[in-house]
Scaffold this active site. Structure first.
Site, PDB file in Angstrom:
ATOM      1  N   LEU A  62      40.510  14.049 -25.982  1.00 19.90           N
ATOM      2  CA  LEU A  62      40.233  13.811 -27.391  1.00 19.90           C
ATOM      3  C   LEU A  62      39.006  12.925 -27.561  1.00 19.90           C
ATOM      4  CD1 LEU A  62      43.889  13.187 -28.620  1.00 19.90           C
ATOM      5  CD2 LEU A  62      42.548  15.291 -28.778  1.00 19.90           C
ATOM      6  N   CYS A  63      38.434  12.985 -28.748  1.00 21.59           N
ATOM      7  CA  CYS A  63      37.290  12.173 -29.113  1.00 21.59           C
ATOM      8  C   CYS A  63      37.571  10.704 -28.774  1.00 21.59           C
ATOM      9  CB  CYS A  63      37.027  12.332 -30.608  1.00 21.59           C
ATOM     10  SG  CYS A  63      35.625  11.400 -31.210  1.00 21.59           S
ATOM     11  N   PRO A  64      36.644  10.037 -28.155  1.00 24.88           N
ATOM     12  CA  PRO A  64      35.253  10.367 -27.867  1.00 24.88           C
ATOM     13  C   PRO A  64      35.014  10.856 -26.442  1.00 24.88           C
ATOM     14  CG  PRO A  64      35.522   8.027 -27.567  1.00 24.88           C
ATOM     15  CD  PRO A  64      36.889   8.587 -27.956  1.00 24.88           C
ATOM     16  N   GLU A  65      36.068  11.106 -25.677  1.00 29.36           N
ATOM     17  CA  GLU A  65      35.911  11.433 -24.254  1.00 29.36           C
ATOM     18  C   GLU A  65      35.011  12.639 -23.961  1.00 29.36           C
ATOM     19  OE1 GLU A  65      39.428  10.233 -21.528  1.00 29.36           O
ATOM     20  OE2 GLU A  65      40.295  10.926 -23.430  1.00 29.36           O
TER      21      GLU A  65
ATOM     22  N   ASP B 176      39.334  19.884 -28.293  1.00 25.55           N
ATOM     23  CA  ASP B 176      39.343  18.967 -29.436  1.00 25.55           C
ATOM     24  C   ASP B 176      38.464  19.539 -30.550  1.00 25.55           C
ATOM     25  OD1 ASP B 176      39.290  16.905 -31.236  1.00 25.55           O
ATOM     26  OD2 ASP B 176      38.503  15.414 -29.847  1.00 25.55           O
TER      27      ASP B 176
END
Length: 77
Positions: free
Chosen positions: A15-18, A42
């Site tokens: 998920l954000c920001p990964e 995502d």
């Protein structure tokens, strides 16, 4: 699309920001002209990855969706 993929990043399940953080790392390691394939699940990547490319000057060659996966093909500037 008829390009050679130099590096692939599978950010499925992240998920954000990964996904964008991982893309940033791979871009630092790539050389100019390399094409990077990004696979993500995502939905926020639909917004984040094009902005990443625009901000840093990379070319977003193609962006597509298949079921729950998003695919991006980016040429490093």
């Amino acid at each position: 699309m008829n390009v050679t993929i130099d590096k692939s990043l599978d950010a499925s399940g992240l998920l954000c920001p990964e996904p964008v953080m991982m893309l940033h790392k791979i871009m630092r390691e790539a050389v100019s002209g390399n094409v990077i394939e990004v696979i993500a699940t995502d939905p926020s990547t639909v917004r984040d990855i094009p902005k990443f490319c625009l901000f840093l000057g990379h070319e977003l060659i193609e962006q597509k969706q298949a079921d729950t996966h998003y695919f991006y093909y980016i040429r490093k500037s």
